[in-house]
Each structure stands twice: as structure tokens, then as C-alpha cells.
Scaffold this active site. Structure first.
Site, PDB file in Angstrom:
ATOM      1  N   LYS A 184     -21.668 -23.310   7.694  1.00 47.43           N
ATOM      2  CA  LYS A 184     -22.383 -22.041   7.477  1.00 47.43           C
ATOM      3  C   LYS A 184     -21.348 -20.932   7.678  1.00 47.43           C
ATOM      4  CE  LYS A 184     -24.244 -18.700   8.792  1.00 47.43           C
ATOM      5  NZ  LYS A 184     -23.702 -17.378   8.383  1.00 47.43           N
ATOM      6  N   GLU A 259     -15.765 -20.947  20.582  1.00 47.55           N
ATOM      7  CA  GLU A 259     -14.609 -20.037  20.591  1.00 47.55           C
ATOM      8  C   GLU A 259     -15.169 -18.629  20.432  1.00 47.55           C
ATOM      9  OE1 GLU A 259     -11.894 -21.373  21.245  1.00 47.55           O
ATOM     10  OE2 GLU A 259     -11.762 -23.353  20.336  1.00 47.55           O
ATOM     11  N   CYS A 293      -9.314 -12.403  17.240  1.00 51.97           N
ATOM     12  CA  CYS A 293      -9.906 -12.735  18.541  1.00 51.97           C
ATOM     13  C   CYS A 293      -8.877 -12.641  19.661  1.00 51.97           C
ATOM     14  CB  CYS A 293     -10.522 -14.128  18.505  1.00 51.97           C
ATOM     15  SG  CYS A 293      -9.364 -15.400  18.005  1.00 51.97           S
ATOM     16  N   GLU A 391     -14.984  -5.579  23.587  1.00 52.20           N
ATOM     17  CA  GLU A 391     -14.220  -5.994  22.407  1.00 52.20           C
ATOM     18  C   GLU A 391     -14.552  -5.063  21.239  1.00 52.20           C
ATOM     19  OE1 GLU A 391     -15.322  -9.684  20.365  1.00 52.20           O
ATOM     20  OE2 GLU A 391     -13.198 -10.172  20.202  1.00 52.20           O
TER      21      GLU A 391
HETATM   22  P1  NAD Z   1     -20.879 -13.375  14.941  1.00 48.75           P
HETATM   23  O1  NAD Z   1     -21.137 -14.009  16.249  1.00 48.75           O
HETATM   24  O2  NAD Z   1     -21.670 -12.179  14.561  1.00 48.75           O
HETATM   25  O3  NAD Z   1     -21.058 -14.401  13.741  1.00 48.75           O
HETATM   26  C1  NAD Z   1     -20.353 -15.623  13.682  1.00 48.75           C
HETATM   27  C2  NAD Z   1     -21.155 -16.613  12.863  1.00 48.75           C
HETATM   28  O4  NAD Z   1     -22.353 -16.936  13.568  1.00 48.75           O
HETATM   29  C3  NAD Z   1     -21.586 -16.100  11.490  1.00 48.75           C
HETATM   30  O5  NAD Z   1     -21.508 -17.146  10.553  1.00 48.75           O
HETATM   31  C4  NAD Z   1     -23.035 -15.711  11.736  1.00 48.75           C
HETATM   32  O6  NAD Z   1     -23.829 -15.745  10.567  1.00 48.75           O
HETATM   33  C5  NAD Z   1     -23.472 -16.777  12.720  1.00 48.75           C
HETATM   34  N1  NAD Z   1     -24.642 -16.431  13.544  1.00 48.75           N
HETATM   35  C6  NAD Z   1     -25.058 -15.206  13.940  1.00 48.75           C
HETATM   36  N2  NAD Z   1     -26.179 -15.307  14.675  1.00 48.75           N
HETATM   37  C7  NAD Z   1     -26.475 -16.626  14.760  1.00 48.75           C
HETATM   38  C8  NAD Z   1     -27.516 -17.368  15.389  1.00 48.75           C
HETATM   39  N3  NAD Z   1     -28.489 -16.763  16.080  1.00 48.75           N
HETATM   40  N4  NAD Z   1     -27.517 -18.703  15.285  1.00 48.75           N
HETATM   41  C9  NAD Z   1     -26.525 -19.343  14.583  1.00 48.75           C
HETATM   42  N5  NAD Z   1     -25.533 -18.684  13.957  1.00 48.75           N
HETATM   43  C10 NAD Z   1     -25.497 -17.343  14.044  1.00 48.75           C
HETATM   44  O7  NAD Z   1     -19.316 -13.059  14.933  1.00 48.75           O
HETATM   45  P2  NAD Z   1     -18.497 -12.268  13.819  1.00 48.75           P
HETATM   46  O8  NAD Z   1     -18.817 -10.820  13.954  1.00 48.75           O
HETATM   47  O9  NAD Z   1     -18.670 -12.953  12.522  1.00 48.75           O
HETATM   48  O10 NAD Z   1     -16.989 -12.554  14.294  1.00 48.75           O
HETATM   49  C11 NAD Z   1     -16.302 -11.774  15.194  1.00 48.75           C
HETATM   50  C12 NAD Z   1     -16.302 -12.415  16.575  1.00 48.75           C
HETATM   51  O11 NAD Z   1     -15.706 -13.707  16.506  1.00 48.75           O
HETATM   52  C13 NAD Z   1     -15.463 -11.655  17.582  1.00 48.75           C
HETATM   53  O12 NAD Z   1     -16.158 -11.589  18.792  1.00 48.75           O
HETATM   54  C14 NAD Z   1     -14.209 -12.501  17.728  1.00 48.75           C
HETATM   55  O13 NAD Z   1     -13.513 -12.369  18.934  1.00 48.75           O
HETATM   56  C15 NAD Z   1     -14.768 -13.863  17.565  1.00 48.75           C
HETATM   57  N6  NAD Z   1     -13.720 -14.796  17.189  1.00 48.75           N
HETATM   58  C16 NAD Z   1     -13.310 -15.711  18.126  1.00 48.75           C
HETATM   59  C17 NAD Z   1     -12.283 -16.600  17.829  1.00 48.75           C
HETATM   60  C18 NAD Z   1     -11.838 -17.602  18.849  1.00 48.75           C
HETATM   61  O14 NAD Z   1     -11.214 -18.579  18.449  1.00 48.75           O
HETATM   62  N7  NAD Z   1     -12.117 -17.423  20.125  1.00 48.75           N
HETATM   63  C19 NAD Z   1     -11.684 -16.579  16.564  1.00 48.75           C
HETATM   64  C20 NAD Z   1     -12.125 -15.625  15.632  1.00 48.75           C
HETATM   65  C21 NAD Z   1     -13.158 -14.752  15.957  1.00 48.75           C
END
Ligand code: NAD
Length: 498
Positions: A184, A259, A293, A391
Site C-alpha cells: 500500500k 520505522e 527521516c 519533526e
Molecule cells: P504517514 O504516517 O502519514 O503515512 C505513511 C503510510 O501510512 C502511507 O502509505 C499512509 O497512507 C499510511 N497510513 C496512514 N494512516 C494509516 C492507518 N490508519 N492505517 C494504515 N496505514 C495508514 O507518513 P508520511 O507523511 O507518508 O511519511 C512521512 C513520515 O515517515 C515522517 O514522519 C518520516 O520521518 C517517516 N519516515 C521514517 C523513515 C524511517 O525509516 N524511520 C523513513 C522515511 C520516512
């Protein structure tokens, strides 16, 4: 702005890919996909819901239960993975073009990410054939060995910041180990994910092993997390979303790899190589548009070099080239989406009252529309400030002075996050002691974020749970069943003896 910015052959609809077919949503619903430079809708994507996830999981389960993939020899799966890597490599320019257009990432950086995606597949293709499992002898009494088995349907949920590369980071080990998957991808950036299907078909991945459902997190993502036939969820995204997923997965006792977010410190001591530290810390927060991240988004600087550091850092940040994502000279492109742009801009406003603005602070000149933010630097930021604690995930950095090692460590550890830390010093003892004490899953000494794919990747505190990377990813995507063979007398007291 010229039209050569827009890639040729953009799809008029981005579809799901289920059981070897591109399909629309069961209810026909779609969502808009925007070009981050204009915020115009350039295509629509199928908006998956529970019914679509159900179809995808059923296909993946069938491929797992009845198909050849989980039973194939590691070498056979490895060959398919190497072919995937070859194809990704051979299409790196096209992948980068689409990724850059969809996400706003600068083209040169998107190209690096495409190559890293290929390398992720190559790495796990190699690792899976080199994989050895534990065998233990108890002389004369037992031989014990480990059966490593794929688990089933893995649910992979990914963010938008480096979409294709982060998908490869999960797809590589999940497939190498013989699982089948439902991916997804993030709803802001569905374009590059739609290329996986063609790549996998060409490489010979059996039908049903890879399935993709687009859609919003609260619909498609939520249904995947709650599906009883998906025993594993590998998630990368915000810490808040991670908490929700934890809760939703709990009733099913699923395996989770998380992550999450970060607010990583870069700590610069007075004895550091200042030129290298400035170059690395500028890159560390402004590369990938700051949507990284592991960004070093808090820079802690020893007071004796503080003023010089701030002055030089601000001057360099002002020279960072903001531009259209497709321009090879661009260093910072457009943020992914207007909602994210608004969030980052709100922190720029908050920062004005929390620190001393020394660079940026709004839209760069000449970019009146689209999601462009000038590299922004706030100095003298106190640890209570929101821009120190939260963040931002954009090209915004907070700089704070410290007086001694103890204060530097306290400041470094003073957030809920613990993903990465970067330490700049030429004092060997200090470097290792600081690395051991800092609350971060990954530490770089006198270095930017340069990954060795064999090392553990993951965060502590609110930055995540579990580690992937190298054999740890293999561990996450497999069961390790212990088999015990008796060689001697049966070893137990006899109950109920006659
Ligand atoms: P997000 O949490 O908004 O979304 C990530 C994914 O989760 C998307 O595909 C989204 O559709 C899905 N999602 C959202 N709500 C959900 C739910 N209730 N149930 C299941 N899936 C759901 O994050 P984002 O804004 O897409 O990405 C940015 C974030 O990702 C930042 O906080 C960043 O630090 C983090 N990030 C972490 C790493 C790491 O390896 N630690 C790497 C890259 C990004």
C-alpha cells in the site's frame, strides 16, 4: 517553466495490481494525484478500500499456499531478484524522471534513489543464498537445527518521501524470503509504485506474489493492518500513524516492523573539521527537500565556534539552489503536496518567534506558486521550542549552542525521537563515548548518512520498533522453527512408572 518538465506517457489512471492484473477499485472510486510544482491534478489513482484489500490479500494468500514462490530454492528466487535489480538499473533514468515529477525531489537525488532501489534487490538476492541457519550439537545426545520458513502474506505500507526506494527496502527482503506481498504505497506519490508490476512480470515473479492497492491510509492501509490473513506489517511513516497501527494490529498479534519519525541531532564540537561539518550538516537537512527521516534537523554547536558556525552555515544555506525538480542543477525541489507545504510553512512561522531567522523563512524568490520553501535556518533555538522538539520534515533547521559534553548529550537526547545522530569531533574518546550514550538507533561519526546495507536500521524511543537491515530483515520476514533430534536415551524422568 517549460513543458519538458512533464514526462511523456503519464498514465491517465493509476490502477491497483491484483493477481497479475491492473484493476480499478471495486466501487470505482478514485483520488487526485497532484504535480507539486503547480499543484494541478495530473492524473487520478484508484482509491482502494476494504473490498480491494480483501481481493489482494486473497490473491497473495493463494500464491503463498498454492504457488511455487515460497517453495523455490533460494538460488531460484535470487535469480529473479537479480533480474529485478537489472531491470530497475536499466530504467533508472525513467524511474527518476517519474519519481521526481510526482514527488518534487530533485532529479539527481531521485536518480540516486532509483539506483539504491536496484541495490536493495541485489543485496537481498545475494544474502538469501548466503543465508546459513544455526545448528547445535549436544555431543552424543542431540542435534538441533533451525528451519527458516516464510511467514505468509506481508503487508507493506510506505511513505511518500522516497517512495520507490522505500518500497524496494521492504519488497526486497519480503520476496527474497519467499513471502507474498500486498503493498500500500503513499497516496501523495503513487506513480512510481505502478512500475513495479511490469518490472516483476518481466523478471519472472509468479502471478499473485506481488499485489498493490492504492488508496488512503485510513481506508486501504487500515484494512490491510486489520486483515486476519496478513500476519506481518512492515510500516514506515509518522510516529502517530505507527501508534494507530500498533493498536489495530494488537488484536491479531501481528509481527510489526516500525520505522517512524525523527528529529536527529548533529553535534559539532569545537575540535571538528569545520568545513566538512558545515558541508555535511547543510546536506544532511536540505537533501531530499528535508523530507528525510534521518535529517539532522537540530544542529548543536559548541559555544566557542557557535557564532562562526552560524554565520558560515547561514551563508551556505542561502546559496543552496532551489529549482524545478527536473533541473539537474536543483538542490532543493518542491515539497510533495500542498498539505505538507502548509505544515512546513506553519513551522517556519512558529520559528520566527522561537529563534533568530538567519536564512530563508518563506518562499524563495521567483517561485510564486507550487510547494517551494527556501532553505530556512533558525539560530539560538531553545530546547523547549516546538521547532526543536517536533519533526518538520522540510528544509528547516534549528541551531542551538552548548557549553560542554554533558550539555551536548542532554540536548541531543532531549526529544521523544531517537532515530539518528551525527557527531563531529576529532577526539576519539569523546566520539565513542558520545556515540554510546546518545539515544539514537544509528550514529555517524564525522560523516553524513552513508549506509552500509548490512548494518541494523531503525530507531529507539518514538522513532520505531525493531530493526531491519541485512540479516535482521531476513529475521523479520521469516519464522525460525527449532527442530530437536534425540540421539541418545530418551531424556526425561518416567512418570507413572510400573
Ligand atoms: P504517514 O504516517 O502519514 O503515512 C505513511 C503510510 O501510512 C502511507 O502509505 C499512509 O497512507 C499510511 N497510513 C496512514 N494512516 C494509516 C492507518 N490508519 N492505517 C494504515 N496505514 C495508514 O507518513 P508520511 O507523511 O507518508 O511519511 C512521512 C513520515 O515517515 C515522517 O514522519 C518520516 O520521518 C517517516 N519516515 C521514517 C523513515 C524511517 O525509516 N524511520 C523513513 C522515511 C520516512
Amino acid at each position: 517553466m517549460t513543458d519538458n518538465r512533464i514526462p511523456h506517457d503519464l498514465p491517465d489512471r493509476i490502477r491497483h495490481y491484483i493477481d497479475g492484473e491492473f484493476v480499478d477499485s471495486t466501487d470505482g472510486d478514485v483520488f487526485d494525484v497532484l504535480d507539486p510544482v503547480t499543484n494541478d491534478t495530473y492524473t487520478t489513482a484508484a482509491a482502494g478500500k476494504k473490498a480491494d484489500i480483501d481481493r489482494a490479500v486473497a490473491a497473495a494468500k493463494r500464491a503463498f499456499d498454492e504457488g511455487p514462490w515460497p517453495k523455490m530454492l533460494p538460488r531460484e528466487r535470487s535469480r529473479v531478484l537479480h533480474r529485478i535489480a537489472d531491470i530497475v538499473e536499466s530504467r533508472d533514468a525513467r524511474l527518476a524522471e517519474l519519481e521526481s515529477f510526482d514527488s518534487g525531489l530533485p532529479i539527481t537525488q531521485a536518480l540516486g534513489q532509483a539506483r539504491r532501489a536496484a541495490e536493495n534487490f541485489r543485496f537481498f538476492a545475494d544474502l538469501i543464498v548466503a543465508q546459513a541457519d544455526d545448528t547445535y550439537k549436544v555431543p552424543g545426545r542431540q542435534i538441533n537445527y533451525v528451519n527458516r520458513k516464510p511467514i505468509g502474506v506481508a503487508g507493506l505500507i510506505t511513505p511518500w518521501n522516497t517512495p520507490f526506494m522505500l518500497e524496494s527496502w521492504k519488497l526486497g527482503p519480503a520476496l527474497a524470503t519467499g513471502n507474498t506481498v500486498v503493498l500500500k504505497p503513499a497516496e501523495f506519490t503513487p506513480l512510481s509504485a505502478s512500475l513495479w508490476a511490469g518490472i516483476f512480470e518481466e523478471a519472472g515473479l509468479p502471478k499473485g506474489v506481488f499485489n498493490l492497492v492504492n488508496g488512503l491510509g485510513e481506508d486501504a492501509g487500515d484494512a490491510l493492518v486489520k486483515h486476519p490473513d496478513v500476519p506481518l506489517i512492515s510500516f514506515t511513516g509518522e510516529s502517530r500513524t505507527g501508534q494507530i497501527i500498533f493498536g489495530n494490529a494488537a488484536p491479531h498479534l501481528k509481527g510489526l516492523s516500525m520505522e517512524l519519525g525523527g528529529k536527529s541531532p548533529a553535534v559539532v564540537f569545537a575540535d571538528a573539521d569545520l568545513d566538512a561539518a558545515i558541508n555535511a550538516t547543510v546536506f544532511g537537512v536540505f537533501s531530499l527537500n528535508g523530507e528525510r527521516c534521518t535529517a539532522g534537523s537540530r544542529i548543536l554547536v559548541e559555544r566557542s565556534i557557535y557564532e562562526e558556525f552560524v554565520e558560515r552555515y547561514a551563508a551556505q544555506a542561502k546559496r543552496v539552489k532551489v529549482g524545478y525538480p527536473n533541473d539537474p542543477a536543483t538542490e532543493v525541489g518542491a515539497l510533495v503536496h500542498p498539505e505538507h507545504y502548509e505544515k512546513v510553512m506553519s513551522y517556519v512561522e512558529i520559528g520566527r518567534s522561537e529563534g533568530r531567522l538567519v536564512a530563508g523563512g518563506g518562499r524563495p524568490e521567483g517561485f510564486e506558486t507550487g510547494n517551494f520553501v527556501a532553505p530556512t535556518v533558525f539560530a539560538d533555538v531553545s530546547p523547549e521550542a516546538r521547532i526543536f522538539q517536533e519533526e518538520i520534515f522540510g528544509p528547516v533547521v534549528a541551531i542551538t549552542p552548548f557549553d560542554d559534553d554533558a550539555e551536548a548529550l542532554a540536548l541531543a537526547n532531549n526529544t521523544r525521537y531517537g532515530l539518528a545522530a551525527y557527531i563531529w569531533t576529532n577526539d576519539l574518546k569523546r566520539a565513542h563515548n558520545f556515540a554510546a550514550a546518545v539515544e539514537a538507533g544509528m550514529v555517524w561519526l564525522n560523516s553524513n548518512n552513508v549506509r552500509d546495507l548490512r548494518t541494523p536500521f531503525g530507531g529507539v524511543k518514538a522513532s520505531g520498533l525493531g530493526h531491519e537491515g541485512g540479516y535482521r530483515s531476513i529475521d523479520f520476514y521469516t519464522d525460525q522453527q527449532a527442530v530437536h533430534i534425540n540421539l541418545g536415551e530418551v531424556h526425561n524422568p518416567v512418570f507413572g512408572k510400573q
